[in-house]
Design an enzyme around this catalytic site. Structure first.
Site, PDB file in Angstrom:
ATOM      1  N   HIS A  32      -6.330  -3.930  -1.214  1.00 60.81           N
ATOM      2  CA  HIS A  32      -6.126  -2.825  -2.161  1.00 60.81           C
ATOM      3  C   HIS A  32      -6.299  -3.278  -3.608  1.00 60.81           C
ATOM      4  O   HIS A  32      -5.720  -2.681  -4.515  1.00 60.81           O
ATOM      5  CB  HIS A  32      -4.740  -2.204  -1.982  1.00 60.81           C
TER       6      HIS A  32
ATOM      7  N   LYS B  96     -12.787  -0.574   1.273  1.00 60.78           N
ATOM      8  CA  LYS B  96     -12.014   0.240   0.311  1.00 60.78           C
ATOM      9  C   LYS B  96     -12.823   0.398  -0.980  1.00 60.78           C
ATOM     10  O   LYS B  96     -13.800   1.141  -1.002  1.00 60.78           O
ATOM     11  CB  LYS B  96     -10.635  -0.370   0.115  1.00 60.78           C
TER      12      LYS B  96
ATOM     13  N   SER C 124       0.801  -1.227   0.000  1.00 62.13           N
ATOM     14  CA  SER C 124       0.000   0.000   0.000  1.00 62.13           C
ATOM     15  C   SER C 124       0.829   1.270   0.000  1.00 62.13           C
ATOM     16  O   SER C 124       0.329   2.323  -0.359  1.00 62.13           O
ATOM     17  CB  SER C 124      -0.942  -0.015   1.198  1.00 62.13           C
TER      18      SER C 124
END
Ligand SMILES: *Cc1c(COP(=O)(O)O)cnc(C)c1O
Length: 399
Positions: free
Chosen positions: A211, A242, A183
């Site tokens: 992610h 997310k 990340s």
């Protein structure tokens, strides 16, 4: 009695402050999105959310969440195995398995919880976990809760992974675990190569795709689809917090025996409340949206290319990748930690909300501004950001 103990905390807090590590939270006065208002900072364009698909405030998801509440209520007041499993939870688990291309899925309140839950029931002291050195904090904590022997390999380094696989070869079950995307750098893990090595040494593979789920790979499965390893990863953990709408919730998806074991033994599953119906209902809706159209993931990738190209042409140093995390590196400059804060502050004045990352969040001399692109950004937003980065970058002597 607190007065006796107060001082140790005030002293520690002062030390945090003195070291420049005190985190002040910037207050947002609107819903999450690419155009937000902040207290003190006025209207800004948001370039630091994990809102990859721009769904955090999507009307269709809000409607689905409301509908789920009307039908299934607000909360469960129970863990799953007592009286907290609704048809909605089973529907979402089946849908996630279908979307991710796995056998079964188990829901958690967060990906942090999922990673805290997954290792301990699956591995004992005769077993081993081989973990990438840059893995997320929740993986590190999950590994700590487990009795398995621990091995670490250098970030994304397949030679070192092979060394560690050799070192762990006398262990019974070996599990290699990696973030699907790192990340801080936006680097996508080489999941195919990790699977090759795991095959060679008879190890299992786990990928945390927080992610990546929803937008990486042709159908949005994640990093393992991006690197042609669909069907080869035994355990996937991911978040709904997310790209998938950004509320909260997470899951472990993978082999059915693994999921079964977690339903029997995972402590955050057995001793923590069921996922709220509103989140389950909205997550089902997101997955439907993503299965029926590639528009949003195409858009975030196109936006990412536009930003990466423009920012490079402006003379900035970035880490090459195709991921919407774009780190603008400042480590080659003097006082890079302070510079990253000055740069972020200047950009905020110009209407661009980004965050500077510096030691200890990233290694010394590796300070950066981490930009995150969303499908909800327009071409005009991206171009405006490049213009402002260029202006602020020149003023601070970065370019
Ligand atoms: C964000 C993140 C998590 C935590 O997700 P939550 O659902 O917010 O707890 C876990 N792992 C990785 C790799 C992440 O990026």
């Amino acid at each position: 009695m607190f007065n006796q103990h107060k001082e140790r905390y005030t002293t520690e807090l002062e030390e945090i402050e003195k070291a420049g590590l005190y985190k002040n939270e910037r207050i947002i006065t609107t819903a999450q999105g690419v155009e937000i208002k902040t207290k003190g900072g006025g209207s800004v364009l948001n370039f630091c959310a994990n809102n990859y698909l721009g769904l955090s405030n999507n009307p269709r998801l809000i409607e689905a969440a409301k509908k789920a509440m009307d039908e299934w209520g607000f909360g469960l007041s129970s863990v799953r195995f007592i009286c907290g499993t609704q048809g909605l939870h089973k529907q979402l688990e089946a849908k996630l398995s279908e979307f991710l291309g796995t056998e079964d899925t188990i829901l958690f309140s967060s990906a942090f919880d999922a990673n805290g839950a997954v290792f301990e029931p699956l591995l004992g002291s005769d077993d081993a976990i081989i973990s990438d050195e840059l893995n997320h904090a929740s993986i590190i904590d999950g590994v700590r809760l487990c009795k398995a022997q621990r091995f670490r390999y250098k970030n994304n380094n397949m030679e070192d992974l092979e060394e560690q696989l050799k070192a762990a070869s006398n262990c019974k079950t070996v599990l290699v675990v990696t973030d699907g995307v790192f990340s801080m750098d936006g680097i996508i893990a080489q999941v195919d190569k990790i699977c090759d090595l795991a095959d060679k040494y008879g190890a299992m593979v786990m990928v945390d795709d927080s992610h990546a789920t929803g937008f990486l790979g042709e159908s949005g499965k994640g990093s393992y689809e991006y690197s042609n390893a669909v069907g080869r990863v035994d355990i996937i953990s991911t978040t709904f917090g997310k790209a998938l709408g950004g509320a909260s919730g997470g899951c472990i998806s993978g082999k059915s025996e693994v999921v079964d074991m977690l339903r029997q033994r995972a402590r955050p599953y057995l001793f923590s409340n069921s996922l709220a119906p509103a989140i389950a209902g909205a997550t089902l809706e997101v997955l439907d949206m993503l299965q029926s159209s590639s528009e949003l993931r195409d858009k975030v990738m196109k936006n990412t290319q536009r930003f990466r190209k423009g920012i490079k042409e402006a003379g900035f140093t970035i880490v090459d990748s195709e991921h919407p995390i774009v780190p603008i590196m400042l480590g080659h400059l003097e006082n890079d930690a302070r510079l990253s804060q000055q740069f972020a502050n200047k950009l905020l004045e110009e209407g661009i909300y980004v965050i500077g990352f510096y030691f200890p969040v990233v290694p010394k001399g590796k300070s950066r501004i981490r930009v995150q692109i969303s499908a909800a950004h327009t071409d005009e937003h991206i171009d405006f950001a490049i213009e402002k980065f260029t202006k602020a970058g020149k003023e601070l002597g970065i370019i």
